[in-house]
Design a protein around this motif. Structure first.
Motif, PDB file in Angstrom:
ATOM      1  N   LEU A   1       0.825  -1.205   0.000  1.00  0.00           N
ATOM      2  CA  LEU A   1       0.000   0.000   0.000  1.00  0.00           C
ATOM      3  C   LEU A   1       0.861   1.258   0.000  1.00  0.00           C
ATOM      4  O   LEU A   1       0.571   2.230  -0.715  1.00  0.00           O
ATOM      5  N   TYR A   2       1.936   1.248   0.781  1.00  0.00           N
ATOM      6  CA  TYR A   2       2.855   2.397   0.779  1.00  0.00           C
ATOM      7  C   TYR A   2       3.474   2.593  -0.607  1.00  0.00           C
ATOM      8  O   TYR A   2       3.648   3.732  -1.071  1.00  0.00           O
ATOM      9  N   VAL A   3       3.826   1.478  -1.268  1.00  0.00           N
ATOM     10  CA  VAL A   3       4.396   1.582  -2.613  1.00  0.00           C
ATOM     11  C   VAL A   3       3.374   2.205  -3.568  1.00  0.00           C
ATOM     12  O   VAL A   3       3.690   3.071  -4.375  1.00  0.00           O
ATOM     13  N   ARG A   4       2.152   1.743  -3.487  1.00  0.00           N
ATOM     14  CA  ARG A   4       1.108   2.283  -4.360  1.00  0.00           C
ATOM     15  C   ARG A   4       0.905   3.780  -4.114  1.00  0.00           C
ATOM     16  O   ARG A   4       0.807   4.576  -5.047  1.00  0.00           O
ATOM     17  N   MET A   5       0.865   4.176  -2.831  1.00  0.00           N
ATOM     18  CA  MET A   5       0.656   5.583  -2.501  1.00  0.00           C
ATOM     19  C   MET A   5       1.824   6.437  -3.007  1.00  0.00           C
ATOM     20  O   MET A   5       1.627   7.537  -3.528  1.00  0.00           O
ATOM     21  N   ALA A   6       3.038   5.890  -2.864  1.00  0.00           N
ATOM     22  CA  ALA A   6       4.205   6.631  -3.353  1.00  0.00           C
ATOM     23  C   ALA A   6       4.149   6.788  -4.868  1.00  0.00           C
ATOM     24  O   ALA A   6       4.454   7.855  -5.411  1.00  0.00           O
ATOM     25  N   ALA A   7       3.762   5.721  -5.576  1.00  0.00           N
ATOM     26  CA  ALA A   7       3.662   5.797  -7.034  1.00  0.00           C
ATOM     27  C   ALA A   7       2.615   6.818  -7.460  1.00  0.00           C
ATOM     28  O   ALA A   7       2.802   7.550  -8.440  1.00  0.00           O
ATOM     29  N   GLU A   8       1.507   6.882  -6.733  1.00  0.00           N
ATOM     30  CA  GLU A   8       0.485   7.872  -7.053  1.00  0.00           C
ATOM     31  C   GLU A   8       1.019   9.298  -6.867  1.00  0.00           C
ATOM     32  O   GLU A   8       0.746  10.186  -7.681  1.00  0.00           O
ATOM     33  N   LEU A   9       1.803   9.497  -5.813  1.00  0.00           N
ATOM     34  CA  LEU A   9       2.366  10.817  -5.565  1.00  0.00           C
ATOM     35  C   LEU A   9       3.357  11.213  -6.660  1.00  0.00           C
ATOM     36  O   LEU A   9       3.373  12.363  -7.124  1.00  0.00           O
ATOM     37  N   TYR A  10       4.185  10.247  -7.094  1.00  0.00           N
ATOM     38  CA  TYR A  10       5.105  10.530  -8.190  1.00  0.00           C
ATOM     39  C   TYR A  10       4.326  10.839  -9.475  1.00  0.00           C
ATOM     40  O   TYR A  10       4.709  11.711 -10.264  1.00  0.00           O
ATOM     41  N   GLY A  11       3.226  10.083  -9.689  1.00  0.00           N
ATOM     42  CA  GLY A  11       2.411  10.338 -10.874  1.00  0.00           C
ATOM     43  C   GLY A  11       1.814  11.736 -10.864  1.00  0.00           C
ATOM     44  O   GLY A  11       1.788  12.421 -11.885  1.00  0.00           O
ATOM     45  N   LYS A  12       1.345  12.153  -9.683  1.00  0.00           N
ATOM     46  CA  LYS A  12       0.787  13.508  -9.568  1.00  0.00           C
ATOM     47  C   LYS A  12       1.877  14.548  -9.818  1.00  0.00           C
ATOM     48  O   LYS A  12       1.647  15.565 -10.487  1.00  0.00           O
ATOM     49  N   SER A  13       3.075  14.281  -9.301  1.00  0.00           N
ATOM     50  CA  SER A  13       4.182  15.205  -9.509  1.00  0.00           C
ATOM     51  C   SER A  13       4.523  15.326 -10.993  1.00  0.00           C
ATOM     52  O   SER A  13       4.843  16.405 -11.489  1.00  0.00           O
ATOM     53  N   LEU A  14       4.426  14.184 -11.722  1.00  0.00           N
ATOM     54  CA  LEU A  14       4.679  14.211 -13.165  1.00  0.00           C
ATOM     55  C   LEU A  14       3.660  15.087 -13.885  1.00  0.00           C
ATOM     56  O   LEU A  14       3.986  15.780 -14.851  1.00  0.00           O
ATOM     57  N   GLU A  15       2.417  15.048 -13.433  1.00  0.00           N
ATOM     58  CA  GLU A  15       1.396  15.895 -14.052  1.00  0.00           C
ATOM     59  C   GLU A  15       1.744  17.372 -13.895  1.00  0.00           C
ATOM     60  O   GLU A  15       1.517  18.189 -14.793  1.00  0.00           O
ATOM     61  N   LEU A  16       2.301  17.704 -12.733  1.00  0.00           N
ATOM     62  CA  LEU A  16       2.591  19.097 -12.441  1.00  0.00           C
ATOM     63  C   LEU A  16       3.912  19.558 -13.041  1.00  0.00           C
ATOM     64  O   LEU A  16       4.093  20.740 -13.326  1.00  0.00           O
ATOM     65  N   ASP A  17       4.857  18.605 -13.234  1.00  0.00           N
ATOM     66  CA  ASP A  17       6.170  18.982 -13.753  1.00  0.00           C
ATOM     67  C   ASP A  17       6.693  17.872 -14.660  1.00  0.00           C
ATOM     68  O   ASP A  17       7.523  17.066 -14.259  1.00  0.00           O
ATOM     69  N   ALA A  18       6.196  17.841 -15.902  1.00  0.00           N
ATOM     70  CA  ALA A  18       6.576  16.784 -16.831  1.00  0.00           C
ATOM     71  C   ALA A  18       8.016  16.910 -17.311  1.00  0.00           C
ATOM     72  O   ALA A  18       8.545  15.985 -17.938  1.00  0.00           O
ATOM     73  N   SER A  19       8.675  18.013 -17.018  1.00  0.00           N
ATOM     74  CA  SER A  19      10.056  18.193 -17.470  1.00  0.00           C
ATOM     75  C   SER A  19      11.070  17.612 -16.499  1.00  0.00           C
ATOM     76  O   SER A  19      12.263  17.587 -16.786  1.00  0.00           O
TER      77      SER A  19
END
Length: 344
Positions: free
Chosen positions: A148-166
């Motif tokens: 579950l922690y891994v999934r939550m971390a992946a979601e946070l990284y995914g959200k960060s990618l949306e905000l800063d794709a560079s």
């Protein structure tokens, strides 16, 4: 064979797919609790294994009307409700079990599965932490909490990618974490949509290592490479046969599955080969999603005969088992085929 109920929640609302978010272990029942007889529990397990969920539900409900305190049947009732996609009813059943039997970790674990399937990850974390507090030796809760922690971390990284794709560092982190999740699938289309305007990562992320940190560290000097003898072609061919056999079973490709068996195959239990094939069709085709994972395949070859030993994890609907299996094989022309199998 250890038969353990399991629940397959729908795909996560996250941007990566989870075939099985968290596994549910069998209820470890303490002595002194009211328990259904082995015959009654076995009959219900058989109905579930055959996909006859409504009949199993009726049987459990009738039993509980006469024996409302039976922990095992209440647990099964919760699993059946989850299988019927009656999540709120299942949550209610497992919540009541945690209230009535607060020292049993399994109902907490099941609640976590249900909450996680609804996207309530924080609630799932809290419940799994309760399972660990009441039973510090319950390994499933630790594994599930880690997933579950891994999934939550992946979601946070995914959200960060949306905000800063560079940000070049984010994509490999997101992909790496997603591969650690049960099922190992990442929604590549969604990822591409977020990163199509970003420069490609300069290097692929290193594979995760035990105890590794997110902070880059200087790599230790490489250890001397020890050359190992290459496996024989027969060993590699047999491992490939076992892998294809498991994949055919998992995808319910009956023709390929049965094609792995020799016409000299001797079924267990005294069944004829024809009756065994009919039975396998009934137990494979049309079942809820099947997963078959094999681990630690060890092959032994003696001339034109061989054996492949491995651990097999099976799940379908509310049924899950983990067994050690041996496939006895025989060379037939250029192919190796199964002539016998034993399970423990």
């Amino acid at each position: 064979m250890l038969m353990t109920p399991a629940f397959s929640p729908a795909s996560s609302p996250a941007r990566f797919k989870l075939n099985r978010l968290l596994c549910i272990m069998a209820l470890g029942l303490a002595s002194g609790l009211s328990l259904a007889s082995a015959d009654e529990a076995g009959e219900i397990s058989r109905l579930l294994n055959e996909g006859r969920v409504e009949q199993a539900s009726t049987k459990v409900d009738n039993y509980l009307r006469a024996n409302p305190g039976d922990v095992q049947m209440r647990f099964m009732q919760g699993l059946i409700a989850a299988e019927q996609h009656k999540s709120e009813r299942a949550i209610k059943i497992f919540t009541e079990l945690t209230r009535d039997h607060p020292n049993l970790p399994e109902p907490y674990n099941n609640l976590a599965v249900l909450y996680a399937a609804q996207g309530q990850d924080q609630k799932a974390v809290e419940v799994l932490e309760k399972a660990i507090r009441v039973s510090p030796g319950y390994p499933t809760a630790y594994e599930n909490l880690g997933d579950l922690y891994v999934r939550m971390a992946a979601e946070l990284y995914g959200k960060s990618l949306e905000l800063d794709a560079s940000n070049k560092a984010l994509e490999p982190k997101f992909a790496q974490l997603s591969r650690l999740l049960p099922g190992g699938d990442i929604d590549q289309q969604a990822l591409s949509a977020r990163t199509k305007d970003a420069p490609a990562a300069s290097q692929p992320a290193p594979s995760p290592q035990s105890g590794s940190s997110a902070i880059a560290a200087k790599e230790p000097p490489a250890s001397p490479v020890v050359q190992e003898a290459a496996p024989s072609p027969d060993v590699e061919q047999i491992k490939s046969v076992v892998t294809r056999w498991a994949r055919a079973w998992e995808s319910q490709d009956l023709e390929s599955y049965l094609g792995a068996y020799s016409e000299q195959f001797v079924p267990a239990g005294g069944l004829s080969l024809d009756k065994w094939k009919i039975q396998r069709r009934q137990r494979i085709v049309g079942r809820p999603d099947i997963t078959v994972k094999i681990h630690e395949v060890k092959v032994s070859v003696q001339g034109d005969t061989a054996s492949a030993r491995f651990r097999q994890d099976y799940a379908s609907g509310v049924v899950k088992d983990s067994v050690h299996k041996t496939l006895r094989m025989k060379r037939e022309g250029d192919a190796w085929r199964i002539v016998g199998e034993t399970t423990s």
